[in-house]
Design an enzyme around this catalytic site. Structure first.
Site, mmCIF file in Angstrom:
data_model
loop_
_atom_site.group_PDB
_atom_site.id
_atom_site.type_symbol
_atom_site.label_atom_id
_atom_site.label_comp_id
_atom_site.label_asym_id
_atom_site.label_seq_id
_atom_site.Cartn_x
_atom_site.Cartn_y
_atom_site.Cartn_z
ATOM 1 N N HIS A 71 -3.257 47.972 -49.354
ATOM 2 C CA HIS A 71 -2.685 47.160 -48.487
ATOM 3 C C HIS A 71 -3.024 47.535 -47.029
ATOM 4 C CE1 HIS A 71 0.038 48.429 -51.918
ATOM 5 N NE2 HIS A 71 0.696 47.435 -51.606
ATOM 6 N N SER B 134 0.793 35.501 -59.026
ATOM 7 C CA SER B 134 -0.402 34.992 -59.252
ATOM 8 C C SER B 134 -1.174 34.453 -58.247
ATOM 9 C CB SER B 134 -0.566 34.104 -60.767
ATOM 10 O OG SER B 134 -1.766 33.554 -60.974
ATOM 11 N N GLU B 135 -1.905 35.244 -57.391
ATOM 12 C CA GLU B 135 -2.480 34.536 -56.233
ATOM 13 C C GLU B 135 -3.570 33.507 -56.551
ATOM 14 O OE1 GLU B 135 -0.815 37.946 -55.291
ATOM 15 O OE2 GLU B 135 -2.113 38.032 -56.765
ATOM 16 N N TYR C 294 -4.496 41.408 -51.499
ATOM 17 C CA TYR C 294 -4.210 40.707 -52.763
ATOM 18 C C TYR C 294 -4.720 39.388 -52.972
ATOM 19 C CZ TYR C 294 -0.145 43.868 -52.716
ATOM 20 O OH TYR C 294 0.649 45.085 -52.858
#
Length: 337
Positions: free
Chosen positions: A129, A59-60, A86
């Site tokens: 990414h 959970s960023e 992210y």
């Protein structure tokens, strides 16, 4: 001096900071037992214990929010976001809380927080990414943004960032992590194959944030770059045959405008190079500043060389990247201007 990859240099900086200051803690997804997805924190949990280097939930938003609270309390958290892509769920915490804490508390609280993120493409990571979101951070007052281009700078800049009393976004180019590329990419250019492990001084040293480095002196034009693109710039200069001064910005915010303008005033020509998309990229801000400060010294329009204005094109990433050939053409154009 020992030779290290950028991963090893970053790991060494963590260990030195944690050894020197018990308030430094490392947190993020898989940074503990596993040592991080790129192994930048390998061995830290074993050495310093699970209360100093620990894994977090995926959970960023929660990771960054918790770290802001820890920083306000007096700790010095170093957060790893597995990929810069992210960070979006945690962006509100970065902008609304970390960046504003000193200001909204009238200096009563500071936020000595470092958020590390692997950035950029070149590892076939695809759209989720491979992004280069530095401009999203340089736009935010209260944040500092750093992008190293070599192992020695990575260590010194990271130690300076951890010691800084305010939040620092530390972007680590993935293509520079492990030294030389092994040739399995579809279209590796000369620049990628020149990236090697570098000499890194032992022990603590800090490279001041906000200080650029003249990588190559020259008289014909100034080429401004950061991260992986510094190596592309050097290869392009050799290909062009021009006497171009190459400057590694290192810190995007605060920007070392003094070094930049002194170079452009000397050469009269300027190219800004970055991997991120062109429109509203950080290069636009640099070009505007150079135009304002060096107008009467300029002999040609300022040029920008950057990625395409598209979502990250996985299948065409080696065309998307500004390579030495594209940069050499820009050098030729600015010299003819």
């Amino acid at each position: 001096m020992p030779r290290m990859t950028m991963i090893e240099a970053i790991r060494d900086a963590h260990a030195i900071a944690m050894e020197d200051d018990p308030d430094v803690v490392v947190m993020g997804e898989d940074v503990g037992y596993f040592g991080g997805v790129f192994r930048c924190t390998a061995g830290l949990q074993k050495r310093f214990g699970p209360s100093r280097c620990f894994d977090t939930p995926i959970s960023e938003l929660g990771i960054v929010g918790t770290a802001v609270g820890m920083a306000a309390y007096g700790l010095k958290p170093v957060v790893e976001i597995q990929f810069a892509d992210y960070m979006y769920p945690g962006y509100d915490q970065i902008v609304s809380e970390a960046a504003r804490l000193r200001y909204r508390s009238a200096g009563e609280f500071t936020c000595p927080l470092v958020i590390r993120m692997p950035t950029g493409g070149g590892i076939f990571g695809g759209q989720t990414h491979s992004q280069s979101p530095e401009a999203l951070f340089t736009h935010v007052a209260g944040l500092k943004t750093v992008v190293p281009s070599n192992p020695s700078d990575a260590k010194g800049l990271l130690l300076a960032a951890i010691a800084d009393p305010d939040p620092v976004i530390f972007l680590e180019p993935k293509r520079l992590y492990n030294g030389p590329f092994d040739g399995h990419f579809d279209r590796p250019s000369v620049a990628w194959n020149r990236i090697e492990a570098g000499e890194v001084a032992e022990g603590r040293y800090e490279i001041p944030l906000g200080k650029a480095r003249v990588v190559r002196e020259g008289a014909d034009a100034t080429l401004l770059a950061y991260g992986t693109m510094v190596h592309v710039a050097l290869a392009a200069v050799e290909e062009s045959g021009a006497d171009v001064e190459v400057i590694d910005l290192r810190t995007l915010l605060p920007l070392d405008l003094e070094t930049v303008t002194a170079s452009v005033a000397k050469t009269g020509r300027c190219i800004v190079l970055h991997e991120a998309t062109l429109t509203s990229g950080f290069g636009a801000e640099v070009a505007a500043l150079v135009q304002a400060e060096c107008f009467y010294a300029l002999e040609a329009p300022i040029l920008r060389v950057a990625g395409w204005d598209t979502p990250y094109p996985h299948a065409q990433e080696w065309d998307y990247f500004p390579g030495p050939a594209r940069v050499a053409r820009a050098i030729q154009t600015v010299m003819e201007g």
